[in-house]
Design an enzyme around this catalytic site. Structure first.
Site, PDB file in Angstrom:
ATOM      1  N   GLY A  46       0.828  -1.193   0.000  1.00 45.29           N
ATOM      2  CA  GLY A  46       0.000   0.000   0.000  1.00 45.29           C
ATOM      3  C   GLY A  46       0.864   1.246   0.000  1.00 45.29           C
ATOM      4  N   GLN A  51       3.101   9.956   1.290  1.00 49.12           N
ATOM      5  CA  GLN A  51       4.376   9.230   1.208  1.00 49.12           C
ATOM      6  C   GLN A  51       5.149   9.575  -0.063  1.00 49.12           C
ATOM      7  OE1 GLN A  51       2.488   5.191   2.187  1.00 49.12           O
ATOM      8  NE2 GLN A  51       4.505   5.022   3.131  1.00 49.12           N
ATOM      9  N   CYS A  88       6.388  -0.183   7.110  1.00 52.91           N
ATOM     10  CA  CYS A  88       5.985   0.977   6.322  1.00 52.91           C
ATOM     11  C   CYS A  88       7.108   1.338   5.357  1.00 52.91           C
ATOM     12  CB  CYS A  88       5.701   2.148   7.262  1.00 52.91           C
ATOM     13  SG  CYS A  88       5.177   3.638   6.405  1.00 52.91           S
ATOM     14  N   LEU A  89       6.733   1.631   4.116  1.00 52.48           N
ATOM     15  CA  LEU A  89       7.735   1.996   3.112  1.00 52.48           C
ATOM     16  C   LEU A  89       8.485   3.268   3.511  1.00 52.48           C
ATOM     17  CD1 LEU A  89       5.610   1.275  -0.067  1.00 52.48           C
ATOM     18  CD2 LEU A  89       7.575  -0.045   0.733  1.00 52.48           C
ATOM     19  N   HIS A 130      -3.961   1.389   7.933  1.00 53.63           N
ATOM     20  CA  HIS A 130      -2.596   1.929   7.876  1.00 53.63           C
ATOM     21  C   HIS A 130      -2.516   3.102   6.882  1.00 53.63           C
ATOM     22  CE1 HIS A 130       1.969   1.253   7.802  1.00 53.63           C
ATOM     23  NE2 HIS A 130       1.774   2.051   6.766  1.00 53.63           N
ATOM     24  N   GLU A 131      -3.085   2.903   5.699  1.00 53.11           N
ATOM     25  CA  GLU A 131      -2.991   3.947   4.669  1.00 53.11           C
ATOM     26  C   GLU A 131      -3.842   5.160   5.023  1.00 53.11           C
ATOM     27  OE1 GLU A 131      -0.583   3.574   2.862  1.00 53.11           O
ATOM     28  OE2 GLU A 131      -0.343   1.411   3.009  1.00 53.11           O
ATOM     29  N   HIS A 134      -2.116   7.400   7.347  1.00 49.84           N
ATOM     30  CA  HIS A 134      -1.131   8.278   6.692  1.00 49.84           C
ATOM     31  C   HIS A 134      -1.757   9.604   6.282  1.00 49.84           C
ATOM     32  CE1 HIS A 134       2.701   6.233   6.257  1.00 49.84           C
ATOM     33  NE2 HIS A 134       2.146   5.128   5.782  1.00 49.84           N
TER      34      HIS A 134
HETATM   35 ZN    ZN Z   1       3.038   3.289   5.683  1.00 52.47          ZN
END
Ligand code: ZN
Length: 160
Positions: A46, A51, A88-89, A130-131, A134
């Site tokens: 995701g 991000q 998380c990226l 999670h997204e 963000h």
């Molecule tokens: Zn993340």
């Protein structure tokens, strides 16, 4: 389509609240395409617009069942509980256990500007939460009840 640069923890844009999309125009469609390409390139599950440095309420998710694109997603209902391992990226190499609802119902707009409803359970519910976090400047590390040690890191799931 283009790969966009993924912002890392410490970048203050990750802590800002994203604005609603008022019109699904070409810029938003390009953003969706770029976000999906970027997510697949780094093998993520995701990605949220902040991000990639864009403070708009846009997310892409693929937990293995195909690409889901969401504009202005809102959690309408959440039930149950799960403790899931997350990464998380934007926070490479860090994994933690986060308590999330087991099931969620999310309303959003799709790329045609049509209202859609997504039901997610398990990993999908986790990814949706999670997204969407963000978009409000919340990172999973804010909510983690425990971080994994190196031994446990060997059996991690995808970053998102
Ligand atoms: Zn993340």
């Amino acid at each position: 389509m283009a790969i966009r640069n993924i912002r890392k923890e410490g970048d203050e844009i990750l802590r800002k609240k994203s604005r609603e999309v008022t019109e699904v125009n070409d810029n938003i469609l390009i953003l969706l395409d770029d976000m999906a390409e970027t997510m697949y390139k780094v093998n993520g599950a995701g990605l949220a617009a902040p991000q990639v440095g864009v403070l708009r309420r846009v997310v892409v998710i693929d937990t293995g069942d195909g690409l889901v694109e969401l504009i202005n997603p809102v959690i309408r209902k959440q039930t149950g509980k799960q403790t899931a391992v997350e990464g998380c990226l934007s926070i490479p190499g860090v994994w933690g256990e986060v308590e999330r609802p087991a099931n969620v119902i999310v309303e959003a707009l799709d790329r045609n500007g049509e209202k859609i409803k997504i039901e997610g359970e398990g990993f999908m519910a986790q990814a949706l939460c999670h997204e969407i976090d963000h978009l409000d400047g919340i990172l999973f590390t804010d909510k983690a009840i425990r971080f994994l040690d190196e031994e446990e890191l060997e059996k991690t799931e995808q970053e998102s």
